[in-house]
Design an enzyme around this catalytic site. Structure first.
Site, PDB file in Angstrom:
ATOM      1  N   SER A 116       0.797  -1.228   0.000  1.00 34.87           N
ATOM      2  CA  SER A 116       0.000   0.000   0.000  1.00 34.87           C
ATOM      3  C   SER A 116       0.829   1.277   0.000  1.00 34.87           C
ATOM      4  CB  SER A 116      -0.970   0.007   1.183  1.00 34.87           C
ATOM      5  OG  SER A 116      -2.005  -0.916   0.938  1.00 34.87           O
ATOM      6  N   TYR A 128     -11.348   3.031   3.096  1.00 36.13           N
ATOM      7  CA  TYR A 128     -10.109   2.626   2.428  1.00 36.13           C
ATOM      8  C   TYR A 128     -10.445   1.664   1.302  1.00 36.13           C
ATOM      9  CZ  TYR A 128      -5.271   1.134   1.931  1.00 36.13           C
ATOM     10  OH  TYR A 128      -4.012   0.875   1.451  1.00 36.13           O
ATOM     11  N   SER A 129      -9.871   1.908   0.116  1.00 38.99           N
ATOM     12  CA  SER A 129     -10.222   1.066  -1.024  1.00 38.99           C
ATOM     13  C   SER A 129      -9.065   0.975  -2.014  1.00 38.99           C
ATOM     14  CB  SER A 129     -11.460   1.606  -1.731  1.00 38.99           C
ATOM     15  OG  SER A 129     -11.730   0.863  -2.896  1.00 38.99           O
ATOM     16  N   ASN A 130      -8.503  -0.216  -2.141  1.00 43.75           N
ATOM     17  CA  ASN A 130      -7.477  -0.468  -3.151  1.00 43.75           C
ATOM     18  C   ASN A 130      -8.049  -0.319  -4.556  1.00 43.75           C
ATOM     19  OD1 ASN A 130      -4.921  -1.428  -1.721  1.00 43.75           O
ATOM     20  ND2 ASN A 130      -6.513  -2.603  -0.692  1.00 43.75           N
ATOM     21  N   ALA A 181      -8.616 -13.767   1.103  1.00 42.69           N
ATOM     22  CA  ALA A 181      -9.710 -14.524   0.497  1.00 42.69           C
ATOM     23  C   ALA A 181      -9.153 -15.426  -0.604  1.00 42.69           C
ATOM     24  CB  ALA A 181     -10.741 -13.559  -0.078  1.00 42.69           C
TER      25      ALA A 181
END
Length: 168
Positions: A13, A104-106, A73
């Site tokens: 990140s 928060y978002s990739n 996952a």
């Protein structure tokens, strides 16, 4: 193994700062505005005509994060492409109205990376190398998805749910 100055680390990140810098470089050149709608550069995404680049960078777009941070996952262990991420995650309904909340978002930064590639006319890592990394003297950075990770470089660990740490 003790860390050494010549070791490279996968920074995950921390790449977001480089993506944001690349977007600002493109804005400085007049190729985009932070208030441009995402659909101007990446058509077909959910409500892309409402979501701005500024909202992508500030995690206020509403796009769901494709990478849950509390576990790995099963789908995360399979190879994918940037387009594959966008096709699945950036075409889902938004989690909230653009600009209304923070999450928060990739996925946001995958979209921003796609914009950089389109406007920069080259793969993301090449753009980052030419415009940011090399000018700053950062010569050892590699795109670990497309270049060999050396045996001399450290290996990370991950764990699934409550299981023991395993080599990543």
């Amino acid at each position: 193994t003790a860390a050494r100055p010549d070791m490279r680390y996968k920074i995950g990140s921390n790449t977001k700062q480089f993506i944001a810098t690349a977007i600002l470089l493109l804005a400085e050149k007049g190729k985009l505005s932070l208030d441009d709608r995402v659909s101007r550069f990446v058509p077909g995404l959910t409500r892309g005509n409402e979501v701005t680049i500024r909202q992508l960078l500030s995690h206020t777009s509403g796009y769901q994060d494709f990478y849950p941070l509390d576990y790995v996952a099963p789908f995360m262990t399979k190879p994918t492409t940037m387009q594959g991420i966008l096709d699945i995650w950036a075409k889902k309904p938004l989690d909230f109205e653009p600009g209304a909340e923070y999450q928060y978002s990739n996925t946001n930064y995958s979209i921003a990376g796609t914009i950089i590639e389109k406007l920069g006319g080259q793969p993301l890592h090449e753009f980052l190398r030419a415009r940011i990394l090399e000018p700053l003297g950062m010569h050892s950075a590699i795109d670990a998805d497309h270049a060999k990770w050396s045996d001399a470089d450290p290996a990370g660990y991950q764990h699934y749910a409550l299981g023991p740490p395993r080599a990543a």
